[in-house]
Design an enzyme around this catalytic site. Sequence first.
Site, mmCIF file in Angstrom:
data_model
loop_
_atom_site.group_PDB
_atom_site.id
_atom_site.type_symbol
_atom_site.label_atom_id
_atom_site.label_comp_id
_atom_site.label_asym_id
_atom_site.label_seq_id
_atom_site.Cartn_x
_atom_site.Cartn_y
_atom_site.Cartn_z
ATOM 1 C CG ASP A 1 10.138 3.634 -8.639
ATOM 2 O OD1 ASP A 1 9.420 3.031 -9.479
ATOM 3 O OD2 ASP A 1 9.474 3.978 -7.713
ATOM 4 C CG ASP B 1 5.524 2.610 -12.034
ATOM 5 O OD1 ASP B 1 5.119 2.719 -10.774
ATOM 6 O OD2 ASP B 1 4.758 3.283 -12.938
ATOM 7 C CD GLU C 1 2.912 -0.334 -8.849
ATOM 8 O OE1 GLU C 1 2.281 0.352 -8.026
ATOM 9 O OE2 GLU C 1 3.069 -0.086 -9.962
ATOM 10 C CG HIS D 1 4.733 6.057 -3.800
ATOM 11 N ND1 HIS D 1 5.122 4.580 -3.921
ATOM 12 C CD2 HIS D 1 4.356 6.575 -4.986
ATOM 13 C CE1 HIS D 1 4.898 4.277 -5.137
ATOM 14 N NE2 HIS D 1 4.601 5.438 -5.887
ATOM 15 C CG ASP D 2 0.990 4.667 -5.494
ATOM 16 O OD1 ASP D 2 1.187 5.682 -5.704
ATOM 17 O OD2 ASP D 2 1.255 3.612 -6.230
HETATM 18 O O1 TEU Z 1 1.133 2.766 -9.400
HETATM 19 C C1 TEU Z 1 0.568 2.057 -10.210
HETATM 20 C C2 TEU Z 1 -0.840 2.030 -10.008
HETATM 21 O O2 TEU Z 1 -1.436 0.614 -10.124
HETATM 22 C C3 TEU Z 1 -1.705 2.757 -9.591
HETATM 23 O O3 TEU Z 1 -3.004 2.397 -9.817
HETATM 24 C C4 TEU Z 1 -1.639 3.072 -8.023
HETATM 25 O O4 TEU Z 1 -1.672 1.615 -7.385
HETATM 26 C C5 TEU Z 1 -2.743 4.000 -7.765
HETATM 27 O O5 TEU Z 1 -1.975 5.167 -7.300
HETATM 28 C C6 TEU Z 1 -3.790 3.411 -6.763
HETATM 29 O O6 TEU Z 1 -4.503 4.560 -6.158
HETATM 30 C C7 TEU Z 1 2.497 3.461 -10.150
HETATM 31 C C8 TEU Z 1 3.084 4.199 -9.045
HETATM 32 O O7 TEU Z 1 3.215 3.599 -7.698
HETATM 33 C C9 TEU Z 1 2.064 5.469 -8.905
HETATM 34 O O8 TEU Z 1 2.747 6.369 -7.902
HETATM 35 C C10 TEU Z 1 2.183 6.003 -10.352
HETATM 36 O O9 TEU Z 1 1.281 7.064 -10.249
HETATM 37 C C11 TEU Z 1 1.748 4.952 -11.303
HETATM 38 O O10 TEU Z 1 2.493 3.881 -11.311
HETATM 39 C C12 TEU Z 1 2.020 5.702 -12.603
HETATM 40 O O11 TEU Z 1 3.411 5.574 -12.890
#
Ligand code: TEU
Length: 548
Positions: A98, A198, A240, A314-315
């Site tokens: 990542d 990310d 992402e 994970h989100d």
């Molecule tokens: O997520 C980016 C993102 O757009 C977030 O808004 C995510 O979609 C959000 O959690 C949705 O509710 C990335 C990572 O995947 C996330 O785990 C991190 O917290 C974030 O970036 C900051 O690094």
Amino acid sequence: MEKAWWQQSTIYQIYPRSFNDTNGDGIGDLQGIIEKLDYLQLLGIDIIWLSPVYQSPNDDNGYDISNYYDIMDDFGTMEDMERLIEEAKKRDIHIMMDLVINHTSDEHPWFMESRKSKDNPYRDYYIWRESQDGPPSDIQSVFSGFAWERDEQSGEYYFHLFSKKQPDLNLHNPEVREHLYNMMNFWLSKGVSGFRMDVIDLIGKEIDEKVLTNGPKLHEYLQEMNERVLSQYPTVTVGETPSATPETAQLYTGKGRNELDMVFTFQHMSLDERAGEGKWALKELDFVELKKVLSTWQTSLFQKGWNSLYWNNHDQPRIVSRWGDDQEYRVESAKMLATVLHMMQGTPFIYQGEEIGMTNIDWDNISRYRDIETINYFHEKRSEGVPEKEIIQSIRAKGRDNARTPFQWNDEAHAGFTNSVPWIEVNENYPEINALQAMENQDSIFYHYQKLIALRKRLDILIYGEYELLLEDHPEIMAYTRKWEGQTLLVVANFYGGNPDFHLPEGLDEAHGEMIISNYSDTREKPSGIGRLRPYEAVVYILNDREE
Ligand code: TEU
Ligand code: CA
């Protein structure tokens, strides 16, 4: 057409904190991943995407990095990491790191220097603005509140699109980019095979114009990164990109653009949210729209770019609880969702636990949650006077901890994840839903995924076949074909618990081929177009085109 090595690969995402704990501190670790490589090899995956394992104070579980060149103490040492790369390689498994370069931790030495004074050489590594009366602009943080934090020392504000402990880097500073490219090269030379990047759509931003995603310099920087780093190794990359559309996806992944291999779309993930109101504003899934969005991505990138395919990460909440049925038809619906996704064109991603049909949690007390986004949201809404019940309803449906409970390995204490107290509670359904149980049952979701992964390697039509959506407006059925070299792959799936009636277009209504996979073990070799589907039933045929 030559295929790139990652085009017939399947990628498995590991969230290390919740995967497998070997030293009894309640936190997953690198040794824990090494211990489970045989399990992953049996599943058949080719690449592991590791959520961040770098040193971090864990304000956002590793997405706040304080040292890019070292491993988080909770997870182990650099030696463990080298061992993981080596052990994975023995099993033909690549490691994708990542890459979090939109921001660092506020405990990163660069930021600690940067905040010392206005003329510190590191000041310009981050985004600082002067303002007399309140935040310099009204830009909001994704994790609630203003994206500006006043720093006592100089009286200026620094910009953080995520938590206060995640100050945004200033990528417009060439010195910053230089450091980041060196760091990426360090990891590639250690033997990792690529990066999941990310929020990479933010790196060209122009704060003062309030342009965040898709900034004017975005593609220039990605091309520079490609030239300086990615093109030097046989890498695989996925960006992402919450803002990506089928059009901008072609800019990132288009042939000859020399940027990224794939991006993650968020368009399908937002179809159970009230438009424009953000992720917590719940509404029922618009299924016809889901088919349309997925299909537009399929056709727009055909022979122009390449898709990533995912339901989970994970989100996001667990897909079987979200768009399947996590009760009576848990197994059938998990397999159906997998089938629909894996038969499309692109590289599929599996998020840990998806392959055994892990479900959302059912917690109504905020004290059980661990995620900063969830906790901040809860407090913000409470302070606005929103009833607790209403807030919790959104959190149960959409909160990120749904995906972050410990992996359920077996029916022993704490699901076999740890022998002490896990950092976040285990989902209480682990006695029924766990990997051991799945491995002992030939009809399990696990073996269905194993078959789908193997099919991708065996059938070129899955790599090359041209996609076409059928029954566009049908409210319950998702059906599509993939066509390639005189063959047609036909996928028909029931997304709901009824027995819908439907008629396939002429030509497809009589099967001439073979059923290659289905999610009901007793599915007959029936003519594909005829008859009803059972709840959540999904069938896939290969039809040989009739000779004219
Ligand atoms: O997520 C980016 C993102 O757009 C977030 O808004 C995510 O979609 C959000 O959690 C949705 O509710 C990335 C990572 O995947 C996330 O785990 C991190 O917290 C974030 O970036 C900051 O690094
Ligand atoms: Ca541990």
